[in-house]
Design a protein around this motif. Sequence first.
Motif, PDB file in Angstrom:
ATOM      1  N   LEU A 162      46.646  40.276  38.979  1.00  0.00           N
ATOM      2  CA  LEU A 162      46.660  40.971  37.685  1.00  0.00           C
ATOM      3  C   LEU A 162      45.519  41.984  37.595  1.00  0.00           C
ATOM      4  CD1 LEU A 162      47.502  38.031  35.236  1.00  0.00           C
ATOM      5  CD2 LEU A 162      48.902  40.081  35.632  1.00  0.00           C
ATOM      6  N   ALA A 163      44.353  41.617  38.114  1.00  0.00           N
ATOM      7  CA  ALA A 163      43.224  42.559  38.113  1.00  0.00           C
ATOM      8  C   ALA A 163      43.550  43.778  38.961  1.00  0.00           C
ATOM      9  CB  ALA A 163      41.966  41.860  38.640  1.00  0.00           C
ATOM     10  N   PHE A 164      44.214  43.546  40.092  1.00  0.00           N
ATOM     11  CA  PHE A 164      44.606  44.648  40.962  1.00  0.00           C
ATOM     12  C   PHE A 164      45.617  45.559  40.252  1.00  0.00           C
ATOM     13  CE2 PHE A 164      47.272  46.337  44.506  1.00  0.00           C
ATOM     14  CZ  PHE A 164      46.294  47.037  45.168  1.00  0.00           C
ATOM     15  N   LEU A 165      46.587  44.949  39.578  1.00  0.00           N
ATOM     16  CA  LEU A 165      47.596  45.724  38.850  1.00  0.00           C
ATOM     17  C   LEU A 165      46.959  46.563  37.744  1.00  0.00           C
ATOM     18  CD1 LEU A 165      50.581  46.377  38.337  1.00  0.00           C
ATOM     19  CD2 LEU A 165      50.702  44.334  36.887  1.00  0.00           C
ATOM     20  N   SER A 166      46.013  45.985  37.004  1.00  0.00           N
ATOM     21  CA  SER A 166      45.356  46.744  35.931  1.00  0.00           C
ATOM     22  C   SER A 166      44.476  47.847  36.505  1.00  0.00           C
ATOM     23  CB  SER A 166      44.520  45.809  35.054  1.00  0.00           C
ATOM     24  OG  SER A 166      43.380  45.339  35.747  1.00  0.00           O
ATOM     25  N   PHE A 167      43.892  47.602  37.695  1.00  0.00           N
ATOM     26  CA  PHE A 167      43.063  48.619  38.337  1.00  0.00           C
ATOM     27  C   PHE A 167      43.907  49.827  38.730  1.00  0.00           C
ATOM     28  CE2 PHE A 167      41.350  50.264  42.439  1.00  0.00           C
ATOM     29  CZ  PHE A 167      40.190  50.813  41.961  1.00  0.00           C
ATOM     30  N   TYR A 213      53.487  28.853  38.118  1.00  0.00           N
ATOM     31  CA  TYR A 213      52.289  28.322  37.467  1.00  0.00           C
ATOM     32  C   TYR A 213      52.624  27.744  36.091  1.00  0.00           C
ATOM     33  CZ  TYR A 213      47.611  28.130  35.427  1.00  0.00           C
ATOM     34  OH  TYR A 213      46.462  27.706  34.814  1.00  0.00           O
ATOM     35  N   ARG A 214      53.433  28.466  35.322  1.00  0.00           N
ATOM     36  CA  ARG A 214      53.818  27.983  33.996  1.00  0.00           C
ATOM     37  C   ARG A 214      54.628  26.692  34.087  1.00  0.00           C
ATOM     38  NH1 ARG A 214      53.739  31.481  29.592  1.00  0.00           N
ATOM     39  NH2 ARG A 214      55.767  30.703  28.864  1.00  0.00           N
ATOM     40  N   TYR A 215      55.474  26.597  35.119  1.00  0.00           N
ATOM     41  CA  TYR A 215      56.275  25.388  35.311  1.00  0.00           C
ATOM     42  C   TYR A 215      55.380  24.193  35.653  1.00  0.00           C
ATOM     43  CZ  TYR A 215      59.307  22.004  37.657  1.00  0.00           C
ATOM     44  OH  TYR A 215      59.935  20.850  38.046  1.00  0.00           O
ATOM     45  N   LEU A 216      54.428  24.436  36.558  1.00  0.00           N
ATOM     46  CA  LEU A 216      53.541  23.354  36.975  1.00  0.00           C
ATOM     47  C   LEU A 216      52.608  22.906  35.849  1.00  0.00           C
ATOM     48  CD1 LEU A 216      52.550  24.563  40.579  1.00  0.00           C
ATOM     49  CD2 LEU A 216      54.200  22.775  39.959  1.00  0.00           C
ATOM     50  N   GLY A 264      40.897  41.196  46.230  1.00  0.00           N
ATOM     51  CA  GLY A 264      39.522  40.991  45.807  1.00  0.00           C
ATOM     52  C   GLY A 264      38.574  42.064  46.299  1.00  0.00           C
ATOM     53  N   ASN A 265      39.030  42.985  47.124  1.00  0.00           N
ATOM     54  CA  ASN A 265      38.122  43.944  47.757  1.00  0.00           C
ATOM     55  C   ASN A 265      38.375  45.383  47.325  1.00  0.00           C
ATOM     56  OD1 ASN A 265      37.006  41.866  49.301  1.00  0.00           O
ATOM     57  ND2 ASN A 265      38.572  42.070  50.851  1.00  0.00           N
ATOM     58  N   GLN A 321      46.075  29.855  40.099  1.00  0.00           N
ATOM     59  CA  GLN A 321      45.610  30.653  38.960  1.00  0.00           C
ATOM     60  C   GLN A 321      44.668  31.768  39.411  1.00  0.00           C
ATOM     61  OE1 GLN A 321      42.819  28.956  36.064  1.00  0.00           O
ATOM     62  NE2 GLN A 321      44.197  29.639  34.432  1.00  0.00           N
ATOM     63  N   ARG A 322      43.763  31.465  40.348  1.00  0.00           N
ATOM     64  CA  ARG A 322      42.852  32.496  40.869  1.00  0.00           C
ATOM     65  C   ARG A 322      43.634  33.609  41.551  1.00  0.00           C
ATOM     66  NH1 ARG A 322      39.549  28.217  42.804  1.00  0.00           N
ATOM     67  NH2 ARG A 322      40.283  28.666  44.922  1.00  0.00           N
ATOM     68  N   SER A 323      44.662  33.230  42.309  1.00  0.00           N
ATOM     69  CA  SER A 323      45.490  34.230  42.983  1.00  0.00           C
ATOM     70  C   SER A 323      46.187  35.135  41.973  1.00  0.00           C
ATOM     71  CB  SER A 323      46.526  33.532  43.872  1.00  0.00           C
ATOM     72  OG  SER A 323      47.435  34.471  44.411  1.00  0.00           O
TER      73      SER A 323
END
Length: 333
Positions: free
Chosen positions: A311-316, A281-284, A3-4, A304-306
């Motif tokens: 994913l945002a970090f990976l795209s960055f 997540y998909r299983y739950l 997040g940072n 989901q937030r995690s």
Amino acid sequence: MYGNFHTEIDLTLAQLDQKAAKFKALKHPGDLAALLKTDAAALAKLASKPHYQVFSIPKPGGDKRVIHNPVPDLKNIQQLLNLYLQAAYYGLKPACSYGFIPKPSDEPHPRNIYTNALVHAGSEWVLNLDMKDYFHTVTSRHLQWIFGTLFEFPAPLCNQLIGLTSYKGVLPMGAPTSPVLSNLAALPLDAGLQVLANKCDALYTRYVDDITFSFDAQPDVQFTQAARQVVESQGFTLNEGKIRLSFRQDEPEVTGLILKSPKPDVSRGFIKSLKKDIKLYRYLCSPDMLQRGIVNAGVLEKLQRSIRGQLAFLSFIRGKQDKTYRRLAALEG
């Protein structure tokens, strides 16, 4: 960490300079209240009796991280004050500092996790150091130096600022002002470590509590001890369990990124962990699990937030056109 990695602000470099000038021109608590557009008596009360909700969250390895969450009135003041502190630090920041640095809308060379790692790409040896319990080792003594010596504020104003930004003599982890104040407190540390790096032909950067040196030749065995002495002389402590010297062929890690050729990248472990989280997540969220009603909605939301943060970090790091990112983002969605 995810997040940072980037802090966007809707200000230009010139506007940041203007805010820094307003902050540095303060002379007494009344000026501060006017700057923050609040009542002087209410501000004095918040500074004299700051209230926080104190709790702890688990850390990897079994330890706990103590969080101090300011009450709403205090947090609002800290958020307003934070922008002026960030502006003041922006004009003072040394070349080595990369963490918690805002990105003005017209800044051509932003500082973040990626550009921090990029400094060390191509070096033969990388030394990673980590400071222990970083925020809580920034004390009232450091804050007295920041407000009283660095900014030369008179004692009444200095004391009020310390009251608004500290809790029981240390930086509270959870206060909006703590990240930038940790950077300001580290100015003498950065200066000392930069001198050491220059003396030993090393590159030096700091991303919050993560210290990185890189070298073209293997550093002398005494280098770490010399760095430790500088760190301790400024009131900080190294985490002895996180000292790591790596050779280039071992693909060293810097602030969560692997120094691959030609540019830093996320690790294979990061991708593997993200895939695992998405699968869980998909299983739950499957109709069968939802129908059984055994999954707490708060747990799902947190997971989901995690995932979205990762994913945002990976795209960055890789860009939104990266095949792995697009595949994983489609799975999460």
